[in-house]
Design a protein around this motif. Sequence first.
Motif, PDB file in Angstrom:
ATOM      1  N   TRP A  78      29.195   2.140  -5.927  1.00 24.03           N
ATOM      2  CA  TRP A  78      28.856   2.177  -7.342  1.00 24.03           C
ATOM      3  C   TRP A  78      30.133   2.388  -8.151  1.00 24.03           C
ATOM      4  CZ3 TRP A  78      23.760   2.057  -9.456  1.00 24.03           C
ATOM      5  CH2 TRP A  78      22.731   1.963  -8.507  1.00 24.03           C
ATOM      6  N   LYS A 243      22.735  10.135  -8.983  1.00 31.70           N
ATOM      7  CA  LYS A 243      21.628  10.493  -8.096  1.00 31.70           C
ATOM      8  C   LYS A 243      20.346  10.810  -8.857  1.00 31.70           C
ATOM      9  CE  LYS A 243      22.620  15.458  -7.528  1.00 31.70           C
ATOM     10  NZ  LYS A 243      22.952  16.517  -6.555  1.00 31.70           N
ATOM     11  N   ASN A 246      17.388   8.496  -8.192  1.00 31.46           N
ATOM     12  CA  ASN A 246      17.967   7.449  -7.362  1.00 31.46           C
ATOM     13  C   ASN A 246      18.089   7.973  -5.938  1.00 31.46           C
ATOM     14  OD1 ASN A 246      19.153   5.023  -6.643  1.00 31.46           O
ATOM     15  ND2 ASN A 246      21.185   5.571  -7.394  1.00 31.46           N
TER      16      ASN A 246
END
Length: 303
Positions: A78, A243, A246
């Motif tokens: 990411w 997070k 996710n």
Amino acid sequence: MRIFRYKEDSRLYLGAITESGEAYRLDAPDLMTLVHAARAAGLSTAAYVTALAGGLAPIEAPAEALNLATPLDAPEVWAAGVTYQRSREARNYEATEGRLDADTFYDKVYEAERPELFMKSTAARTVGPGEPVCLRSDSSWQVPEAELGLVLDRAGAIVGYTAGNDMSCRDIEGENPLYLPQAKIWKRSCSIGPYVRLAETVDDPYALAIACRIYRDGVKVVDETANTGQLKRKLEELVAFLKRDNELFDGTVLLTGTCLVPPNQFTLASGDRIEIEIEGIGTLTNTAIGTHELESAQAPLRV
């Protein structure tokens, strides 16, 4: 302490460089296995690796001379955007065709509580040190982006730091912000490595010098330096948003944005050598190549 992987005799091995500078081959399949084994033993990963290396003979060749691979197979990479003032300025330049007399959505992102986060790459698209990175065929303004990468476990804990190259097409992103995935994601548009510096061995992640150098025909054409202290957001803040609602996987890498942008008139050309150096981690080197050239090199021979 730094963790790396290297290829020898068609096999992939895990290694570690201790604080004394000696490199050791470790009897473990990957970095995250080491991390979990250390936790089970009640030790930091660095202490666990030190104990493992205590009974081993060092590798004769220096780590830099080995056939280094990505230090881990990151299931997902990411990236965060507009986390440095320099990145904000560059994005504004792209979006306004050089007119910087008005605020843009990039200004809003820079000041907002919520950071920009996007999926950058997968293990299959990510290359390691010495491997070619690709130039997108439908872009005429491409640059590397030198970034500090966070190696995360499934809970979002930072287990280490690595260097990352977030290849970007400035013209595609500048044309329309909705084109961001195409400006960021294509084959071999991301590289990481050459090492992972274990988090517990870094005194201050906001005091790391970063450099980006680009050579064309042996001549240095770009030489930019910065420091992670210029990062606007805290690392834990970026992880917390990543997070949120996710699912993370062991070995996920989060690239934290760039403060090093080549001059606006510069674009990468096939054959350019890119060096991204982060203090205490190492130098990630890749050569840019056109996608059609890569396809030609990978095409099977006809008989």
